[in-house]
Motif scaffolding. Structure first.
Motif, mmCIF file in Angstrom:
data_model
loop_
_atom_site.group_PDB
_atom_site.id
_atom_site.type_symbol
_atom_site.label_atom_id
_atom_site.label_comp_id
_atom_site.label_asym_id
_atom_site.label_seq_id
_atom_site.Cartn_x
_atom_site.Cartn_y
_atom_site.Cartn_z
ATOM 1 N N ILE A 193 5.849 11.199 -13.822
ATOM 2 C CA ILE A 193 7.305 11.187 -13.819
ATOM 3 C C ILE A 193 7.735 10.591 -12.482
ATOM 4 O O ILE A 193 7.519 11.205 -11.428
ATOM 5 C CB ILE A 193 7.899 12.599 -13.986
ATOM 6 C CG1 ILE A 193 7.140 13.380 -15.062
ATOM 7 C CG2 ILE A 193 9.382 12.518 -14.274
ATOM 8 C CD1 ILE A 193 7.260 12.796 -16.445
ATOM 9 N N LEU A 194 8.339 9.402 -12.511
ATOM 10 C CA LEU A 194 8.575 8.639 -11.282
ATOM 11 C C LEU A 194 10.046 8.298 -11.091
ATOM 12 O O LEU A 194 10.822 8.265 -12.048
ATOM 13 C CB LEU A 194 7.764 7.338 -11.312
ATOM 14 C CG LEU A 194 6.250 7.482 -11.460
ATOM 15 C CD1 LEU A 194 5.607 6.113 -11.656
ATOM 16 C CD2 LEU A 194 5.657 8.177 -10.239
ATOM 17 N N ARG A 195 10.418 8.011 -9.845
ATOM 18 C CA ARG A 195 11.739 7.487 -9.535
ATOM 19 C C ARG A 195 11.811 6.013 -9.916
ATOM 20 O O ARG A 195 10.801 5.356 -10.200
ATOM 21 C CB ARG A 195 12.023 7.640 -8.033
ATOM 22 C CG ARG A 195 12.390 9.051 -7.612
ATOM 23 C CD ARG A 195 13.787 9.443 -8.046
ATOM 24 N NE ARG A 195 14.740 8.447 -7.614
ATOM 25 C CZ ARG A 195 15.230 8.375 -6.377
ATOM 26 N NH1 ARG A 195 14.867 9.256 -5.470
ATOM 27 N NH2 ARG A 195 16.094 7.434 -6.065
ATOM 28 N N GLU A 196 13.037 5.472 -9.920
ATOM 29 C CA GLU A 196 13.244 4.079 -10.300
ATOM 30 C C GLU A 196 12.749 3.141 -9.190
ATOM 31 O O GLU A 196 12.628 3.538 -8.028
ATOM 32 C CB GLU A 196 14.735 3.818 -10.580
ATOM 33 C CG GLU A 196 15.606 3.630 -9.348
ATOM 34 C CD GLU A 196 15.905 4.905 -8.584
ATOM 35 O OE1 GLU A 196 16.590 4.831 -7.550
ATOM 36 O OE2 GLU A 196 15.421 5.984 -8.988
ATOM 37 N N PHE A 197 12.465 1.871 -9.560
ATOM 38 C CA PHE A 197 12.110 0.867 -8.562
ATOM 39 C C PHE A 197 13.300 0.663 -7.627
ATOM 40 O O PHE A 197 14.456 0.662 -8.051
ATOM 41 C CB PHE A 197 11.735 -0.464 -9.228
ATOM 42 C CG PHE A 197 10.383 -0.442 -9.878
ATOM 43 C CD1 PHE A 197 9.235 -0.516 -9.116
ATOM 44 C CD2 PHE A 197 10.257 -0.324 -11.255
ATOM 45 C CE1 PHE A 197 7.977 -0.494 -9.703
ATOM 46 C CE2 PHE A 197 9.006 -0.297 -11.861
ATOM 47 C CZ PHE A 197 7.871 -0.385 -11.088
ATOM 48 N N GLY A 198 13.006 0.479 -6.344
ATOM 49 C CA GLY A 198 14.053 0.347 -5.336
ATOM 50 C C GLY A 198 14.201 1.603 -4.506
ATOM 51 O O GLY A 198 14.787 1.564 -3.430
ATOM 52 N N SER A 199 13.652 2.716 -4.993
ATOM 53 C CA SER A 199 13.721 3.961 -4.229
ATOM 54 C C SER A 199 12.487 4.083 -3.338
ATOM 55 O O SER A 199 11.399 3.596 -3.670
ATOM 56 C CB SER A 199 13.797 5.170 -5.160
ATOM 57 O OG SER A 199 12.538 5.449 -5.731
ATOM 58 N N GLY A 200 12.660 4.764 -2.207
ATOM 59 C CA GLY A 200 11.536 4.975 -1.301
ATOM 60 C C GLY A 200 10.478 5.873 -1.900
ATOM 61 O O GLY A 200 9.286 5.714 -1.642
ATOM 62 N N THR A 201 10.905 6.842 -2.728
ATOM 63 C CA THR A 201 9.940 7.738 -3.372
ATOM 64 C C THR A 201 9.071 6.975 -4.362
ATOM 65 O O THR A 201 7.851 7.221 -4.454
ATOM 66 C CB THR A 201 10.682 8.886 -4.081
ATOM 67 O OG1 THR A 201 11.414 9.638 -3.110
ATOM 68 C CG2 THR A 201 9.711 9.804 -4.791
ATOM 69 N N ARG A 202 9.658 6.018 -5.077
ATOM 70 C CA ARG A 202 8.865 5.188 -5.995
ATOM 71 C C ARG A 202 7.885 4.324 -5.198
ATOM 72 O O ARG A 202 6.722 4.166 -5.580
ATOM 73 C CB ARG A 202 9.784 4.312 -6.846
ATOM 74 C CG ARG A 202 9.039 3.368 -7.807
ATOM 75 C CD ARG A 202 8.115 4.144 -8.755
ATOM 76 N NE ARG A 202 7.479 3.279 -9.722
ATOM 77 C CZ ARG A 202 7.922 3.124 -10.977
ATOM 78 N NH1 ARG A 202 9.002 3.775 -11.395
ATOM 79 N NH2 ARG A 202 7.290 2.346 -11.821
#
Length: 305
Positions: A193-202
């Motif tokens: 379960i991931l954050r969207e592209f462009g986020s630092g967490t991703r």
């Protein structure tokens, strides 16, 4: 500052002449006159107007983009001049990526307000790319972001905190109860379960995948951390999250850290600004962030107790 530009920006944001007039404490005919003067000076129409709506045309979009920068720069200049004679006060527009903005920034602002109640902060939360873009266009005084980003103009950056990223799962997930060490093969077979592209967490998750030389079999993307935590807790999969973001869930036993060789993954948070000239309010805020290691240790430590 050119009053025509200020009026134009307000009309474009409100999408309505009467609402703009109310915001600016003007009559509606006065607002219309300022728009007409601006259009005459530029030589083209900027707005499409009907009885139902007011919206930007192509030329208007160009002018609005640059007008926002001009208005922001003028406001900042005025505050810098005012600061020469006055104490720290006035508006401070802060942007932060989700992890810092949701779990750390409220404590920083609360600390600032105790000593500097005349500073009026406004906060925008977005992913790293969005916040950096708003700082570059002078719509934010400062951003706090993680990870790398592509800038169209030079940004001044300063590292202010470190964060540890860990793999988390539901306590009932098979990996939480596995006998023996969790392997890369185990992780590859899971739904991430991931954050969207462009986020630092991703970006951090992609770095971990590269470090472990793995490619997840299945992924699901969410736009913020909270629904990711809910999805992991519900057993939909596993994720890589900041230890800042999961303190309550760890304390209540809703999430569990999956220990893995090579983790946790450490990343840095940095401030981004566009100018070496800073208002007193911004100087004070950044100074508080420079002491953020002590502050975040205190915040997280209290949650663990």
């Amino acid at each position: 500052m050119d009053i025509h530009l200020q009026v134009f920006v307000t009309v474009a944001e409100k999408k309505n002449f009467s609402k703009a007039a109310e915001e600016l404490h003007m009559t509606q005919p006065a607002v219309s006159q300022h728009i007409r003067k601006l259009e005459e000076s530029i030589g083209v129409r900027l707005l499409e107007r009907t009885n139902k709506y007011v919206r930007l045309n192509k030329a208007g979009e160009i002018v609005f983009h640059h007008a926002k920068e001009i208005v922001g720069l003028y406001t900042r200049m005025q505050h810098l001049v005012d600061d020469l004679a006055n104490k720290a006060s006035g508006p401070l527009s802060i942007g932060a990526s989700y992890t810092f903005g949701e779990y750390i920034l409220p404590h920083v602002i609360a600390n600032m307000q105790k000593s500097y109640p005349d500073i009026v902060p406004t906060v925008t939360i977005g992913n790293t790319a969005e916040i950096s873009s708003l700082v570059m266009s002078h719509q934010l005084d400062v951003g706090i972001v993680e990870g790398r980003f592509k800038e169209e103009k030079p940004l001044q950056t300063e590292a202010i905190a470190e964060d540890s990223m860990v793999i988390v799962a539901s306590p009932t997930h098979p990996l939480s109860n596995k006998n023996g060490e969790v392997t890369v093969e185990d992780l590859e077979q899971q739904t991430w379960i991931l954050r969207e592209f462009g986020s630092g967490t991703r970006e951090a998750a992609e770095n971990v995948f590269q470090r472990l030389n793995m490619s997840p079999a299945h992924t699901m993307n969410f736009g913020s951390t909270q629904p990711i935590k809910e999805a992991v807790e519900a057993g939909l999969g596993i994720s890589l999250l900041s230890q800042w973001a999961i303190q309550k869930e760890l304390r209540h036993g809703d999430l569990q850290i999956i220990n893995m060789h090579g983790l946790p993954f450490t990343r840095q948070f940095s401030t981004v600004t566009t100018s070496p000239f800073q208002t007193k309010a911004l100087q004070i805020f950044i100074d508080l962030l420079r002491h953020n290691k002590q502050l975040t240790t205190f915040v997280i430590g209290n949650k663990k107790e």
